[in-house]
Design a protein around this motif. Sequence first.
Motif, PDB file in Angstrom:
ATOM      1  N   ASP A  66      44.726  72.873 -47.246  1.00 45.27           N
ATOM      2  CA  ASP A  66      44.032  72.221 -46.133  1.00 45.27           C
ATOM      3  C   ASP A  66      44.431  72.912 -44.840  1.00 45.27           C
ATOM      4  OD1 ASP A  66      42.528  70.366 -44.645  1.00 45.27           O
ATOM      5  OD2 ASP A  66      43.153  68.704 -45.927  1.00 45.27           O
ATOM      6  N   GLY A  67      43.930  72.384 -43.720  1.00 46.41           N
ATOM      7  CA  GLY A  67      44.270  72.944 -42.430  1.00 46.41           C
ATOM      8  C   GLY A  67      43.672  72.130 -41.308  1.00 46.41           C
ATOM      9  N   PRO A  68      43.981  72.490 -40.062  1.00 46.23           N
ATOM     10  CA  PRO A  68      43.462  71.732 -38.922  1.00 46.23           C
ATOM     11  C   PRO A  68      41.966  71.967 -38.721  1.00 46.23           C
ATOM     12  CG  PRO A  68      44.566  73.712 -38.163  1.00 46.23           C
ATOM     13  CD  PRO A  68      44.791  73.640 -39.649  1.00 46.23           C
ATOM     14  N   TYR A  69      41.342  71.076 -37.962  1.00 46.81           N
ATOM     15  CA  TYR A  69      39.913  71.149 -37.640  1.00 46.81           C
ATOM     16  C   TYR A  69      39.118  71.224 -38.944  1.00 46.81           C
ATOM     17  CZ  TYR A  69      35.682  72.278 -34.996  1.00 46.81           C
ATOM     18  OH  TYR A  69      34.420  72.265 -34.457  1.00 46.81           O
ATOM     19  N   LYS A  70      38.144  72.119 -39.035  1.00 52.74           N
ATOM     20  CA  LYS A  70      37.332  72.237 -40.247  1.00 52.74           C
ATOM     21  C   LYS A  70      37.907  73.262 -41.226  1.00 52.74           C
ATOM     22  CE  LYS A  70      33.044  71.094 -37.758  1.00 52.74           C
ATOM     23  NZ  LYS A  70      31.735  71.604 -37.297  1.00 52.74           N
ATOM     24  N   PHE A  71      39.048  73.844 -40.860  1.00 50.73           N
ATOM     25  CA  PHE A  71      39.596  74.927 -41.671  1.00 50.73           C
ATOM     26  C   PHE A  71      40.272  74.398 -42.936  1.00 50.73           C
ATOM     27  CE2 PHE A  71      39.705  76.485 -37.226  1.00 50.73           C
ATOM     28  CZ  PHE A  71      38.764  77.492 -37.370  1.00 50.73           C
ATOM     29  N   GLY A  72      40.056  75.141 -44.016  1.00 54.95           N
ATOM     30  CA  GLY A  72      40.625  74.788 -45.310  1.00 54.95           C
ATOM     31  C   GLY A  72      40.076  75.755 -46.342  1.00 54.95           C
ATOM     32  N   GLY A  73      40.283  75.426 -47.614  1.00 51.91           N
ATOM     33  CA  GLY A  73      39.739  76.268 -48.671  1.00 51.91           C
ATOM     34  C   GLY A  73      40.568  77.479 -49.019  1.00 51.91           C
ATOM     35  N   LEU A  74      41.778  77.555 -48.485  1.00 53.62           N
ATOM     36  CA  LEU A  74      42.708  78.628 -48.837  1.00 53.62           C
ATOM     37  C   LEU A  74      43.705  78.107 -49.870  1.00 53.62           C
ATOM     38  CD1 LEU A  74      43.311  80.130 -45.277  1.00 53.62           C
ATOM     39  CD2 LEU A  74      42.328  81.355 -47.225  1.00 53.62           C
ATOM     40  N   PRO A  75      44.350  78.994 -50.616  1.00 54.72           N
ATOM     41  CA  PRO A  75      45.308  78.526 -51.630  1.00 54.72           C
ATOM     42  C   PRO A  75      46.652  78.099 -51.039  1.00 54.72           C
ATOM     43  CG  PRO A  75      45.161  80.918 -51.677  1.00 54.72           C
ATOM     44  CD  PRO A  75      44.134  80.453 -50.683  1.00 54.72           C
ATOM     45  N   GLY A  76      46.607  77.303 -49.990  1.00 53.84           N
ATOM     46  CA  GLY A  76      47.821  76.823 -49.336  1.00 53.84           C
ATOM     47  C   GLY A  76      47.484  76.101 -48.048  1.00 53.84           C
ATOM     48  N   LEU A  77      48.498  75.609 -47.366  1.00 54.10           N
ATOM     49  CA  LEU A  77      48.296  74.907 -46.096  1.00 54.10           C
ATOM     50  C   LEU A  77      48.299  75.910 -44.944  1.00 54.10           C
ATOM     51  CD1 LEU A  77      48.243  71.979 -44.726  1.00 54.10           C
ATOM     52  CD2 LEU A  77      50.634  72.471 -44.167  1.00 54.10           C
ATOM     53  N   ILE A  78      47.351  75.764 -44.028  1.00 50.40           N
ATOM     54  CA  ILE A  78      47.285  76.647 -42.862  1.00 50.40           C
ATOM     55  C   ILE A  78      48.363  76.249 -41.865  1.00 50.40           C
ATOM     56  CG2 ILE A  78      45.880  77.379 -40.890  1.00 50.40           C
ATOM     57  CD1 ILE A  78      43.408  77.040 -42.717  1.00 50.40           C
ATOM     58  N   VAL A  79      49.261  77.174 -41.584  1.00 49.34           N
ATOM     59  CA  VAL A  79      50.367  76.952 -40.650  1.00 49.34           C
ATOM     60  C   VAL A  79      49.944  77.343 -39.237  1.00 49.34           C
ATOM     61  CG1 VAL A  79      52.725  77.701 -40.051  1.00 49.34           C
ATOM     62  CG2 VAL A  79      52.117  77.264 -42.432  1.00 49.34           C
ATOM     63  N   LYS A  80      49.088  78.358 -39.136  1.00 46.83           N
ATOM     64  CA  LYS A  80      48.593  78.814 -37.837  1.00 46.83           C
ATOM     65  C   LYS A  80      47.187  79.389 -38.012  1.00 46.83           C
ATOM     66  CE  LYS A  80      49.587  82.104 -34.043  1.00 46.83           C
ATOM     67  NZ  LYS A  80      49.770  81.134 -32.951  1.00 46.83           N
ATOM     68  N   VAL A  81      46.304  79.076 -37.064  1.00 53.34           N
ATOM     69  CA  VAL A  81      44.973  79.691 -37.051  1.00 53.34           C
ATOM     70  C   VAL A  81      44.543  79.844 -35.595  1.00 53.34           C
ATOM     71  CG1 VAL A  81      43.820  77.429 -37.381  1.00 53.34           C
ATOM     72  CG2 VAL A  81      42.585  79.563 -37.900  1.00 53.34           C
ATOM     73  N   GLU A  82      44.018  81.040 -35.252  1.00 53.41           N
ATOM     74  CA  GLU A  82      43.584  81.299 -33.880  1.00 53.41           C
ATOM     75  C   GLU A  82      42.407  82.254 -33.882  1.00 53.41           C
ATOM     76  OE1 GLU A  82      46.619  83.213 -31.545  1.00 53.41           O
ATOM     77  OE2 GLU A  82      47.170  84.576 -33.166  1.00 53.41           O
ATOM     78  N   ASP A  83      41.589  82.185 -32.812  1.00 54.58           N
ATOM     79  CA  ASP A  83      40.461  83.107 -32.710  1.00 54.58           C
ATOM     80  C   ASP A  83      40.905  84.400 -32.025  1.00 54.58           C
ATOM     81  OD1 ASP A  83      38.781  82.945 -29.689  1.00 54.58           O
ATOM     82  OD2 ASP A  83      40.542  81.710 -30.073  1.00 54.58           O
TER      83      ASP A  83
END
Length: 285
Positions: free
Chosen positions: A164-181
């Motif tokens: 999973d991840g923040p906002y609409k982000f997800g679908g990766l084989p793990g938890l999103i620790v950081k995401v930026e544009d």
Amino acid sequence: MKKLGIIALAFFIQHVSAQTNRFVYQVTMKPDAENKADIKTENAYLDISPEKSVFYSENRIKRDSIMQKAFQGGGGRGSVSRDQMENLRTNISYSVEKDKTNQKTYLKDRIGRDSYSYEEDRPLNWKISSETTKIGEYKVQKAETDFAGRKWTAWFTTDLPYQDGPYKFGGLPGLIVKVEDDKGDYSFDLMKNFKIAEFPVLNQFGTPIKVKRTDFIKQQQKFKSDPAAFMSQSGGQGGFATTMRVGGGRGPGGGGNQNPADMKKRMEERVKEEAKKNSNPIELQ
């Protein structure tokens, strides 16, 4: 006796695994396209259970709690001070819910006086890199995607049992620790996590109106271009009062008996000012 102990332990493990986990992200935003030096930072929660996850502003739940206590105390909205609410203003007005069972993502937000909900219809196509590093205590791996007009880089970890991840982000084989544009306009950084008893109830201001994503965007544009007409269509003059009466007191915008024409003018000015301050939204397309 030994068998009973094993059964009790099994129930305990099942209970613990079914608990909701809260991940606190620091969200950094540059919402004003004309003033990138104006950086907004606030915390948001990603609450995850086996069935669903919900992402929303920390300030929002604090505002909801204050309002709930005010109404329970019999004072109503007028008993809440304007300063108290101003200190809890949020740039994250929306909430995002991910249904784990059906693999669907829903965004809920308010336009004018009404709540809306739509299902996200664009898939996240990640390109996973072999590049790894460490962020805090977690070993993370790089992934990239193009979404809603921005190029995003995410770092996810398999150290935690969540995809999973923040906002609409997800679908990766793990938890999103950081995401930026890639422009550095928006960033989500995991700060901490802990267990909570259950999901909090978010004040939706009525049952959300379910629409398609494209229709939601059209409604947003209508509101920005002519808020008075939009509010009249969605419920008449009551819309003006609902929008203007934020916080207590009798000053401008603070409730009390106001001339409808003045309220309309003040609301239009405020909507235009808000639109200017949010001219660089997280989704550009």
